[in-house]
Design a protein around this motif. Structure first.
Motif, mmCIF file in Angstrom:
data_model
loop_
_atom_site.group_PDB
_atom_site.id
_atom_site.type_symbol
_atom_site.label_atom_id
_atom_site.label_comp_id
_atom_site.label_asym_id
_atom_site.label_seq_id
_atom_site.Cartn_x
_atom_site.Cartn_y
_atom_site.Cartn_z
ATOM 1 N N CYS A 70 0.809 -1.228 0.000
ATOM 2 C CA CYS A 70 0.000 0.000 0.000
ATOM 3 C C CYS A 70 0.835 1.267 0.000
ATOM 4 N N ASN A 71 2.116 1.146 -0.280
ATOM 5 C CA ASN A 71 3.002 2.307 -0.331
ATOM 6 C C ASN A 71 2.630 3.183 -1.528
ATOM 7 N N PRO A 72 2.345 4.488 -1.320
ATOM 8 C CA PRO A 72 1.972 5.352 -2.445
ATOM 9 C C PRO A 72 3.154 5.762 -3.324
ATOM 10 N N ALA A 73 4.376 5.482 -2.857
ATOM 11 C CA ALA A 73 5.550 5.865 -3.645
ATOM 12 C C ALA A 73 6.673 4.842 -3.460
ATOM 13 N N PRO A 74 6.468 3.597 -3.896
ATOM 14 C CA PRO A 74 7.525 2.590 -3.753
ATOM 15 C C PRO A 74 8.672 2.856 -4.725
ATOM 16 N N ASN B 44 11.082 0.537 -5.320
ATOM 17 C CA ASN B 44 11.672 -0.736 -5.715
ATOM 18 C C ASN B 44 11.244 -1.179 -7.107
ATOM 19 N N GLY B 45 10.545 -0.303 -7.824
ATOM 20 C CA GLY B 45 10.103 -0.637 -9.179
ATOM 21 C C GLY B 45 8.820 -1.410 -9.268
ATOM 22 N N SER B 46 8.159 -1.669 -8.127
ATOM 23 C CA SER B 46 6.927 -2.465 -8.149
ATOM 24 C C SER B 46 5.735 -1.671 -8.689
ATOM 25 N N ALA B 47 5.798 -0.350 -8.646
ATOM 26 C CA ALA B 47 4.703 0.486 -9.145
ATOM 27 C C ALA B 47 5.292 1.694 -9.875
ATOM 28 N N PRO B 48 5.827 1.490 -11.068
ATOM 29 C CA PRO B 48 6.491 2.587 -11.786
ATOM 30 C C PRO B 48 5.559 3.710 -12.200
ATOM 31 N N ASN B 49 4.243 3.467 -12.195
ATOM 32 C CA ASN B 49 3.306 4.519 -12.576
ATOM 33 C C ASN B 49 3.031 5.515 -11.450
ATOM 34 N N LEU B 50 3.471 5.209 -10.235
ATOM 35 C CA LEU B 50 3.219 6.094 -9.103
ATOM 36 C C LEU B 50 4.349 7.088 -8.869
ATOM 37 N N VAL B 51 5.534 6.760 -9.319
ATOM 38 C CA VAL B 51 6.702 7.607 -9.087
ATOM 39 C C VAL B 51 7.400 7.856 -10.420
ATOM 40 N N VAL B 52 7.753 9.112 -10.660
ATOM 41 C CA VAL B 52 8.472 9.474 -11.879
ATOM 42 C C VAL B 52 9.756 10.201 -11.503
ATOM 43 N N VAL B 53 10.679 10.208 -12.425
ATOM 44 C CA VAL B 53 11.944 10.913 -12.218
ATOM 45 C C VAL B 53 11.870 12.256 -12.918
ATOM 46 N N GLU B 54 12.183 13.311 -12.176
ATOM 47 C CA GLU B 54 12.145 14.670 -12.715
ATOM 48 C C GLU B 54 13.496 15.339 -12.487
ATOM 49 N N HIS B 55 13.825 16.317 -13.310
ATOM 50 C CA HIS B 55 15.099 17.027 -13.192
ATOM 51 C C HIS B 55 14.837 18.482 -12.828
ATOM 52 N N ASP B 56 15.638 19.006 -11.916
ATOM 53 C CA ASP B 56 15.491 20.398 -11.528
ATOM 54 C C ASP B 56 16.243 21.296 -12.506
ATOM 55 N N VAL B 57 16.362 22.579 -12.188
ATOM 56 C CA VAL B 57 16.997 23.535 -13.094
ATOM 57 C C VAL B 57 18.477 23.227 -13.299
ATOM 58 N N ASN B 58 19.067 22.514 -12.345
ATOM 59 C CA ASN B 58 20.483 22.139 -12.446
ATOM 60 C C ASN B 58 20.671 20.751 -13.038
ATOM 61 N N GLU B 59 19.586 20.194 -13.584
ATOM 62 C CA GLU B 59 19.611 18.869 -14.206
ATOM 63 C C GLU B 59 19.900 17.752 -13.211
ATOM 64 N N ASN B 60 19.587 18.000 -11.940
ATOM 65 C CA ASN B 60 19.730 16.959 -10.932
ATOM 66 C C ASN B 60 18.431 16.150 -10.876
ATOM 67 N N ALA B 61 18.563 14.849 -10.934
ATOM 68 C CA ALA B 61 17.389 13.980 -10.943
ATOM 69 C C ALA B 61 16.833 13.793 -9.528
ATOM 70 N N HIS B 62 15.525 13.749 -9.428
ATOM 71 C CA HIS B 62 14.872 13.470 -8.146
ATOM 72 C C HIS B 62 13.527 12.802 -8.420
ATOM 73 N N TYR B 63 13.051 12.068 -7.418
ATOM 74 C CA TYR B 63 11.782 11.373 -7.550
ATOM 75 C C TYR B 63 10.616 12.325 -7.265
ATOM 76 N N LYS B 64 9.490 12.060 -7.919
ATOM 77 C CA LYS B 64 8.301 12.886 -7.743
ATOM 78 C C LYS B 64 7.070 12.008 -7.875
ATOM 79 N N TRP B 65 6.045 12.314 -7.038
ATOM 80 C CA TRP B 65 4.790 11.587 -7.160
ATOM 81 C C TRP B 65 4.155 11.883 -8.507
ATOM 82 N N ALA B 66 3.720 10.847 -9.194
ATOM 83 C CA ALA B 66 3.127 11.037 -10.513
ATOM 84 C C ALA B 66 1.705 11.566 -10.423
ATOM 85 N N PHE B 67 1.023 11.291 -9.310
ATOM 86 C CA PHE B 67 -0.365 11.706 -9.151
ATOM 87 C C PHE B 67 -0.562 12.339 -7.783
ATOM 88 N N ASN B 68 -1.588 13.146 -7.688
ATOM 89 C CA ASN B 68 -1.969 13.761 -6.422
ATOM 90 C C ASN B 68 -2.826 12.766 -5.639
#
Length: 216
Positions: free
Chosen positions: A128-132, A134-158
């Motif tokens: 029931c983790n909303p942001a796993p 471990n790759g079990s729910a790739p549609n819930l978490v996406v990778v985004e880059h900030d202005v410095n091109e640093n990658a970070h995780y972000k919730w895909a949905f509200n």
């Protein structure tokens, strides 16, 4: 303008005071809560009233109401986010309805309530983790880059759309509690309909604006 209600105080460790008969029936009985079903954008798909509690069984019955919420299994969402998603999942397993739900949907907990769930609850953390991560729910978490091109995780949905809607509906509490049951249902349904139309209009304007930018 409501009639004054006389309160009966219950002294500590005293015999229970018998329930006083109502001297009028103008005030409608109180419902326990308004249960809403929202899309991540905030559009309301369905709602109902729970009279005495918000149990996992009632939630499952609401979701499985024939022809009301999800008419056919193919329109069920991949994820259903509930503040007590882990309990709902366990109840579905016990009563056998999970055999049907597992083919289409997964119950998760919204991010606001998830941080308050026990860290040693293995089933909740695993299923029931909303942001796993471990790759079990790739549609819930996406990778985004900030202005410095640093990658970070972000919730895909509200996942807190319903909680935000509850805060908005709470602003009408003073009005709603002074209505008869029939007017209560009509007013609430009308306000949720107007709210959904506003959300959809904002979404259309956003899509049109993004489309214009793509053409430029």
């Amino acid at each position: 303008w409501l009639p004054q209600r006389t309160q009966q105080l219950q002294p500590h460790d005293e015999d229970e005071i018998p329930e006083r008969k109502k001297d009028n029936y103008f005030v409608p009985p109180c419902f326990y809560c308004v249960e809403t079903l929202c899309a991540p954008c905030g559009a309301v798909h369905a709602w109902t009233l729970f009279d005495k509690s918000e149990s996992s069984t009632q939630i499952l019955e609401f979701l499985d109401a024939p022809g009301i919420v999800y008419p056919t299994p193919d329109v069920r969402p991949d994820y259903i986010c509930i503040d007590k998603g882990c309990k709902v999942r366990c109840t579905a397993i016990v009563n056998g309805s999970w055999n049907v739900w597992k083919e289409t949907s997964r119950f998760i907990v919204d991010s606001y309530h998830y941080i308050n769930h026990c860290t040693n609850d293995y089933l909740c953390r695993k299923w029931c983790n909303p942001a796993p991560l471990n790759g079990s729910a790739p549609n819930l978490v996406v990778v985004e880059h900030d202005v410095n091109e640093n990658a970070h995780y972000k919730w895909a949905f509200n996942t807190q759309a319903c909680e935000q809607l509850n805060a908005w509906v709470g602003g009408f509490k003073t009005i709603l509690k002074r209505m008869t049951v029939y007017n209560f249902r009509w007013f609430l349904h009308a306000m949720l309909y107007i709210h959904t139309q506003q959300v959809m209009n904002k979404q259309r304007l956003r899509d049109n604006k993004e489309g214009d930018q793509d053409e430029e």
